[in-house]
Design an enzyme around this catalytic site. Sequence first.
Site, PDB file in Angstrom:
ATOM      1  N   SER A 185      27.986   9.988 -12.426  1.00 21.86           N
ATOM      2  CA  SER A 185      27.206   9.957 -11.174  1.00 21.86           C
ATOM      3  C   SER A 185      27.947   9.236 -10.246  1.00 21.86           C
ATOM      4  O   SER A 185      28.925   8.483 -10.690  1.00 21.86           O
ATOM      5  CB  SER A 185      25.550   9.283 -11.494  1.00 21.86           C
ATOM      6  OG  SER A 185      25.803   8.237 -11.935  1.00 21.86           O
ATOM      7  N   GLU A 209      25.958  15.256 -17.041  1.00 13.86           N
ATOM      8  CA  GLU A 209      25.987  14.079 -16.160  1.00 13.86           C
ATOM      9  C   GLU A 209      25.860  12.849 -17.450  1.00 13.86           C
ATOM     10  O   GLU A 209      24.688  12.858 -18.033  1.00 13.86           O
ATOM     11  CB  GLU A 209      25.016  13.911 -14.990  1.00 13.86           C
ATOM     12  CG  GLU A 209      25.513  12.739 -14.234  1.00 13.86           C
ATOM     13  CD  GLU A 209      25.069  11.371 -14.616  1.00 13.86           C
ATOM     14  OE1 GLU A 209      25.718  10.371 -14.183  1.00 13.86           O
ATOM     15  OE2 GLU A 209      23.995  11.166 -15.546  1.00 13.86           O
TER      16      GLU A 209
END
Length: 311
Positions: A198, A172
């Site tokens: 995200s 991420e």
Amino acid sequence: MPRLVDALPNGPRNFATVQVFLAGGVPEVMLHLRKAGLLDTSVKTVTGESLGASLDWWEESERRETLHESLKDQDGIDPDDVIMTPDQARSRGLTATVCFPVGNLAPEGSVIKSTAIDPSLIDEDNVYRHLGPARVFITEEAAIEAIKAGSVAQGDVVVLICGGPAGAGMQEIYQITSALKQLPHCKHVAVLTDARFSGVSTGACVGHISPEALAAGPIGKVQEGDQIEIVIDRKTLTGSLHLIGDAEGLFGAEEGSRRLAARKPRPDLRPHPKLPDDTRLWAALVQASGGVWGGCVYDTDKIISQLEKLP
């Protein structure tokens, strides 16, 4: 189907997450999806009841009524302004949220939250177009260092690779988009990666590019200064990611495909040194099952077939 929820960072009124919760959250959205015929309500939920029964309970529940009244009393907000019907959403200009570009840099697909692109970059046909030189990074740390040092210029395309399943366990990389926000020209910098974002990513950020760099994907063959063209049509929800030139000049997508096929992967490709063995095994199973866009659910027959071919 347009986006039904008005929330940060997409707007238009930018309600906070807690206000989305008070408006009913996911169950409230599912009521609208059920009415539109988009849900299989016969499936069983963790309650032991069907999804349809769970939604029936929610629709008539005291809890739903209490949350809605709390939102009205505390913030003066109508829950129907936060989570809307499809017709309400369309009337307020909300569109579908994501697009799945393909091209000679993403032959198996990718994803972008197209509504996060700065509106000033969208032309009158509701299309985003960007052409710029590649700035290639193998690690998130190296990319952030370059951004902080001011060496990522307006118009650049940040290409972060080795962040997919085999590289970093599908990393991420919100920190990169967060760092880019500090640049005065941030909206003019695009990001391509085989890692993920995200839900708060902003700008022209394309993730989950497949095949990933460490699965011999063409994204792992991009060189510094390559000219990359990104086209995102927010009306038709189509898009493309193409290598169309290099530091010497432009040559088009077809020639770009030919050159990528002839190139060898970059010699500096490598997985994260601390990638755990169980993650490496998961990444191998994902790849054997069809890659990032085909391997989310393991294909047992494919995996066994490949194992049986081993000497």
